[in-house]
Enzyme design. Structure first.
Site, mmCIF file in Angstrom:
data_model
loop_
_atom_site.group_PDB
_atom_site.id
_atom_site.type_symbol
_atom_site.label_atom_id
_atom_site.label_comp_id
_atom_site.label_asym_id
_atom_site.label_seq_id
_atom_site.Cartn_x
_atom_site.Cartn_y
_atom_site.Cartn_z
ATOM 1 N N HIS A 20 39.193 35.677 -10.990
ATOM 2 C CA HIS A 20 39.347 34.401 -10.285
ATOM 3 C C HIS A 20 39.775 33.272 -11.227
ATOM 4 C CE1 HIS A 20 35.754 32.761 -12.181
ATOM 5 N NE2 HIS A 20 35.226 33.960 -12.023
ATOM 6 N N GLU A 94 30.369 39.255 -8.643
ATOM 7 C CA GLU A 94 30.053 39.315 -10.062
ATOM 8 C C GLU A 94 28.698 39.970 -10.299
ATOM 9 O OE1 GLU A 94 30.812 39.813 -12.923
ATOM 10 O OE2 GLU A 94 31.479 37.910 -13.820
#
Length: 232
Positions: A20, A94
């Site tokens: 990201h 994550e």
């Protein structure tokens, strides 16, 4: 290397793995792993906007992202240009920092990195303090990959996270190992292209550790997940 190198599609499945864009937590060096997490900074938005041009020449059958807002924001420009929706899967999120969530001290970051390095080297029994063990982390990520393999898609963009992508590749990559992963960071909007399948393994074809939009979009304020000097 600051641009994705398009390769001839060799068969099997192609995964275009993207970290990201930049967030305020990255800038502050914080272990921001909970959902929904921080949104993209202005630079992060610019990094995300550069992705479609960088991926020209790559076949894109689907665009997947984690449940974190930053991953979905990063995936949006690629999805829009490709005329595809952003498909969200929790398994792509994550790795949880557990007890060290939203901390940025050297001690907290080192615990996080040491745990992930252990997983990348095959020690999946180790547990993140207050969080997941390696078996749990890779099981959820692998489940998404298996879903994609069963879908009939040939080439898929996956927007996920630095620690998740590096540790998964360290364990599942057929032509990379823990040492390679530890010495090749992925900054915000870095792109890794892999081909293969779960049975024969995934081979890294292109590793673009810098932001793909050019050197002006690459920054050292990219958070603990990009760390290399601390051993990951």
């Amino acid at each position: 290397m600051t641009a994705v190198r398009s390769l001839a599609y060799p068969g099997g499945m192609r995964l275009i793995l993207i970290r990201h864009g930049q967030t305020s937590s990255n800038v502050a060096g914080l272990l921001d792993t909970a959902i929904p997490g921080a949104v993209l900074t202005e630079l992060g938005e610019t990094q995300a906007a550069a992705l479609p041009k960088a991926l020209v020449g790559e076949r894109i059958d689907a665009v997947y992202a984690s449940t974190a807002v930053r991953a979905q924001q990063t995936a949006a420009p690629v999805a829009e240009v490709s005329g595809l929706p952003v498909i969200v899967r929790d398994g792509l999120r994550e790795i949880s920092a557990g007890d060290n969530e939203m901390l940025g001290s050297p001690e907290a970051v080192q615990v996080y990195i040491d745990t992930i390095v252990a997983w990348a080297m095959g020690d999946l029994d180790t547990r993140m303090p207050g969080g997941e063990n390696g078996h749990e982390v890779f099981a959820r990520f692998d489940a998404v990959i298996e879903e994609l393999e069963g879908s009939g898609l040939e080439s898929v963009v996956i927007v996920s996270h630095g620690a998740m992508l590096r540790s998964w590749l360290g364990l599942r990559g057929a032509n990379v190992d823990g040492h390679f992963i530890g010495t090749h960071p992925i900054t915000n909007t870095g792109v890794i292209i892999v081909d293969g399948d779960t049975t024969t393994g995934w081979r890294v074809d292109t590793w673009t550790g810098d932001a793909v939009g050019g050197p002006e979009l690459t920054t050292e304020a990219d958070g603990p997940a990009a760390a290399v000097e601390r051993g990951f």
